[in-house]
Write a protein that holds these residues in place. Structure first.
Motif, PDB file in Angstrom:
ATOM      1  N   UNK A   1       0.849  -1.132  -0.212  1.00 27.29           N
ATOM      2  CA  UNK A   1       0.132  -0.080  -0.131  1.00 27.29           C
ATOM      3  C   UNK A   1       0.974   1.178  -0.079  1.00 27.29           C
ATOM      4  N   UNK A   2       0.691   1.979   0.950  1.00 20.41           N
ATOM      5  CA  UNK A   2       1.334   3.189   0.928  1.00 20.41           C
ATOM      6  C   UNK A   2       2.705   3.066   2.028  1.00 20.41           C
ATOM      7  N   UNK A   3       2.706   2.117   2.759  1.00 19.93           N
ATOM      8  CA  UNK A   3       3.774   1.836   3.754  1.00 19.93           C
ATOM      9  C   UNK A   3       4.884   1.031   3.041  1.00 19.93           C
ATOM     10  N   UNK A   4       6.026   1.309   3.424  1.00 16.53           N
ATOM     11  CA  UNK A   4       7.311   0.488   3.267  1.00 16.53           C
ATOM     12  C   UNK A   4       7.362  -0.663   3.928  1.00 16.53           C
ATOM     13  N   UNK A   5       7.572  -1.780   3.638  1.00 16.07           N
ATOM     14  CA  UNK A   5       7.577  -3.114   4.284  1.00 16.07           C
ATOM     15  C   UNK A   5       9.264  -3.560   4.459  1.00 16.07           C
ATOM     16  N   UNK A   6       9.575  -3.522   5.695  1.00 17.25           N
ATOM     17  CA  UNK A   6      11.129  -3.992   5.973  1.00 17.25           C
ATOM     18  C   UNK A   6      11.003  -5.321   6.828  1.00 17.25           C
ATOM     19  N   UNK A   7      11.747  -6.166   6.500  1.00 15.23           N
ATOM     20  CA  UNK A   7      11.812  -7.476   7.274  1.00 15.23           C
ATOM     21  C   UNK A   7      13.019  -7.368   8.233  1.00 15.23           C
ATOM     22  N   UNK A   8      12.711  -7.714   9.658  1.00 15.59           N
ATOM     23  CA  UNK A   8      13.681  -7.799  10.711  1.00 15.59           C
ATOM     24  C   UNK A   8      13.916  -9.330  10.903  1.00 15.59           C
ATOM     25  N   UNK A   9      14.740 -10.065  10.238  1.00 23.18           N
ATOM     26  CA  UNK A   9      15.083 -11.397  10.306  1.00 23.18           C
ATOM     27  C   UNK A   9      16.070 -11.642  11.548  1.00 23.18           C
ATOM     28  N   UNK A  10      15.446 -12.241  12.482  1.00 24.99           N
ATOM     29  CA  UNK A  10      16.204 -12.684  13.484  1.00 24.99           C
ATOM     30  C   UNK A  10      16.737 -13.927  13.529  1.00 24.99           C
ATOM     31  N   UNK A  11      16.724 -14.721  12.449  1.00 23.97           N
ATOM     32  CA  UNK A  11      16.985 -16.038  12.366  1.00 23.97           C
ATOM     33  C   UNK A  11      18.609 -16.081  12.812  1.00 23.97           C
ATOM     34  N   UNK A  12      18.926 -16.939  13.861  1.00 25.56           N
ATOM     35  CA  UNK A  12      20.142 -17.270  14.235  1.00 25.56           C
ATOM     36  C   UNK A  12      20.790 -16.157  15.320  1.00 25.56           C
ATOM     37  N   UNK A  13      19.790 -15.201  15.658  1.00 24.18           N
ATOM     38  CA  UNK A  13      20.069 -14.178  16.690  1.00 24.18           C
ATOM     39  C   UNK A  13      20.079 -15.021  18.127  1.00 24.18           C
ATOM     40  N   UNK A  14      21.091 -14.836  18.992  1.00 22.68           N
ATOM     41  CA  UNK A  14      20.955 -15.465  20.185  1.00 22.68           C
ATOM     42  C   UNK A  14      21.205 -14.581  21.435  1.00 22.68           C
ATOM     43  N   UNK A  15      21.393 -13.412  21.128  1.00 20.27           N
ATOM     44  CA  UNK A  15      21.464 -12.298  22.146  1.00 20.27           C
ATOM     45  C   UNK A  15      21.187 -10.965  21.731  1.00 20.27           C
ATOM     46  N   UNK A  16      21.341  -9.840  22.584  1.00 17.81           N
ATOM     47  CA  UNK A  16      20.829  -8.659  22.385  1.00 17.81           C
ATOM     48  C   UNK A  16      21.580  -7.824  21.401  1.00 17.81           C
ATOM     49  N   UNK A  17      23.082  -8.309  21.472  1.00 17.24           N
ATOM     50  CA  UNK A  17      23.992  -7.681  20.422  1.00 17.24           C
ATOM     51  C   UNK A  17      23.445  -8.330  19.028  1.00 17.24           C
TER      52      UNK A  17
END
Length: 106
Positions: free
Chosen positions: A6-22
């Motif tokens: 639509x009018x919004x930009x879609x951005x994927x935040x892929x957290x696959x493999x993320x194990x901590x805050x960093x």
């Protein structure tokens, strides 16, 4: 991944493999193209999600849909960190009308 919905930009935040805050902060930097001075802490995350001037250019003035994928293993491994991240996503969406954060299931 970046698309238009639509009018919004879609951005994927892929957290696959993320194990901590960093790892979460690194993924946010990649997904949103944040500047090098991004502080990689909870306050900086909230500030960046609510500051349209650091959003991807295609989202400014139109809105941003941030779709978080691959988050379940991180949530299971670091439930307290994930709770804080969810609170930040929620607060950012409440404070910044053109921002929607969606957690993808499966």
């Amino acid at each position: 991944m970046t698309e238009k919905l639509g009018d919004r930009l879609v951005v994927t935040l892929d957290l696959t493999g993320v194990t901590d805050k960093a790892g979460l902060m690194d993924a946010v930097v990649r997904a949103l193209g944040l500047p090098g001075w991004f502080g990689r802490n909870w306050d900086a995350l909230l500030d960046s999600l609510t500051d349209l001037s650091v959003w991807p250019a295609g989202a400014r003035g139109r809105g941003l849909l941030l779709v978080v994928t691959g988050w379940e293993p991180y949530a299971d491994a670091r439930p307290e960190e994930w709770r804080v991240a969810r609170e930040i996503f929620t607060e950012a969406g409440e404070r910044t009308a053109p921002l929607t954060v969606a957690l993808a299931l499966g």
